[in-house]
Design a protein around this motif. Structure first.
Motif, short mmCIF file in Angstrom:
data_model
loop_
_atom_site.label_atom_id
_atom_site.label_comp_id
_atom_site.label_asym_id
_atom_site.label_seq_id
_atom_site.Cartn_x
_atom_site.Cartn_y
_atom_site.Cartn_z
N GLU A 150 9.56 5.01 1.86
CA GLU A 150 9.47 5.55 0.50
C GLU A 150 10.00 4.50 -0.45
O GLU A 150 11.00 3.84 -0.15
CB GLU A 150 10.32 6.82 0.37
N ASP A 165 0.69 8.31 -1.35
CA ASP A 165 0.72 9.07 -2.59
C ASP A 165 2.16 9.08 -3.09
O ASP A 165 3.03 8.46 -2.48
CB ASP A 165 0.21 10.51 -2.38
N GLY A 166 2.38 9.79 -4.17
CA GLY A 166 3.72 9.81 -4.72
C GLY A 166 3.98 11.06 -5.53
O GLY A 166 3.05 11.81 -5.84
N TYR A 179 -0.25 2.43 1.04
CA TYR A 179 0.23 3.41 0.06
C TYR A 179 -0.51 4.73 0.30
O TYR A 179 -1.72 4.74 0.51
CB TYR A 179 -0.08 2.90 -1.35
N GLU A 212 7.93 7.21 -10.21
CA GLU A 212 7.31 7.81 -9.04
C GLU A 212 8.08 7.48 -7.78
O GLU A 212 8.65 6.40 -7.67
CB GLU A 212 5.86 7.27 -8.91
N ARG A 213 8.12 8.45 -6.86
CA ARG A 213 8.62 8.18 -5.51
C ARG A 213 7.39 8.18 -4.60
O ARG A 213 6.73 9.21 -4.45
CB ARG A 213 9.63 9.25 -5.10
N SER A 214 7.06 7.03 -4.05
CA SER A 214 5.82 6.84 -3.31
C SER A 214 6.06 6.86 -1.81
O SER A 214 7.11 6.46 -1.34
CB SER A 214 5.19 5.49 -3.64
N ARG A 215 5.04 7.29 -1.09
CA ARG A 215 5.10 7.28 0.38
C ARG A 215 4.15 6.22 0.93
O ARG A 215 3.02 6.08 0.46
CB ARG A 215 4.69 8.65 0.94
N MET A 248 4.39 -2.38 -2.60
CA MET A 248 4.49 -1.73 -3.91
C MET A 248 4.43 -2.76 -5.03
O MET A 248 3.67 -2.62 -5.99
CB MET A 248 5.81 -0.94 -3.93
N GLU A 308 10.93 4.17 -4.59
CA GLU A 308 11.01 4.80 -5.91
C GLU A 308 11.00 3.70 -6.95
O GLU A 308 11.72 2.71 -6.82
CB GLU A 308 12.29 5.64 -6.01
#
Ligand SMILES: [Zn+2]
Ligand SMILES: [Zn+2]
Length: 155
Positions: free
Chosen positions: A94, A126-127, A124, A111-114, A37, A96
């Motif tokens: 995840e 999406d989020g 990565y 954003e909280r990303s997956r 990230m 954030e």
């Protein structure tokens, strides 16, 4: 000044050369979703479009993904990054975060990303967007200036 001696744009406090640069140069290889990230954020700051493409899961790449990434790079002036949470369970994670960018005066991208790990590489996916966080007027500004928020981007 040489870019390598600068503090990393992800605001880890480390020099770029000891933070996101090795990942950008290898074009992959983050140990954790959080470092992926961070390195994606700094890749946006520094214009490493290919890194952003490589670290986006192949199932999520649009046909014109590289163009879209380049467009974002060219039109966005990033100001800072705050990591709020990082959870990992095996090959799923995840993160954030709030990324700040300039827009008279600034916008929060919360954003909280997956992320998933496949064959040892984090990607990565999406989020989900989240509401703006509250910024303390007496806290250090998100931009890393070392000045209180109220005297910097919050003034
Ligand atoms: Zn970094
Ligand atoms: Zn500031």
């Amino acid at each position: 000044m040489n870019q390598r001696s600068l503090i990393c744009p992800c605001l880890s406090g480390k020099p770029y050369a000891n933070c996101c640069e090795p990942l950008h140069q290898a074009n992959h290889g983050a140990n954790t979703a959080e470092s992926l990230m961070r390195s994606r954020y700094s890749a946006f700051c520094l214009g490493h479009a290919n890194y952003l493409l490589t670290t986006l899961h192949p199932s999520k790449r649009r046909p014109d993904e590289l163009k879209q990434i380049e467009n974002t790079i060219n039109t966005t002036a990033w100001l800072g990054l705050k990591i709020l949470d990082h959870k990992q369970a095996n090959d799923l994670a995840e993160v954030e975060f709030v990324a700040f960018y300039e827009d008279a005066p600034f916008v929060q991208l919360h954003e909280r990303s997956r992320f998933t790990r496949e064959a040892g590489q984090w990607f990565y996916h999406d989020g989900v967007f989240m509401p703006d966080i509250k910024l303390g007027r007496n806290e250090p500004c998100f931009c890393g200036s070392g000045t209180k928020f109220k005297h910097c981007h919050g003034s």
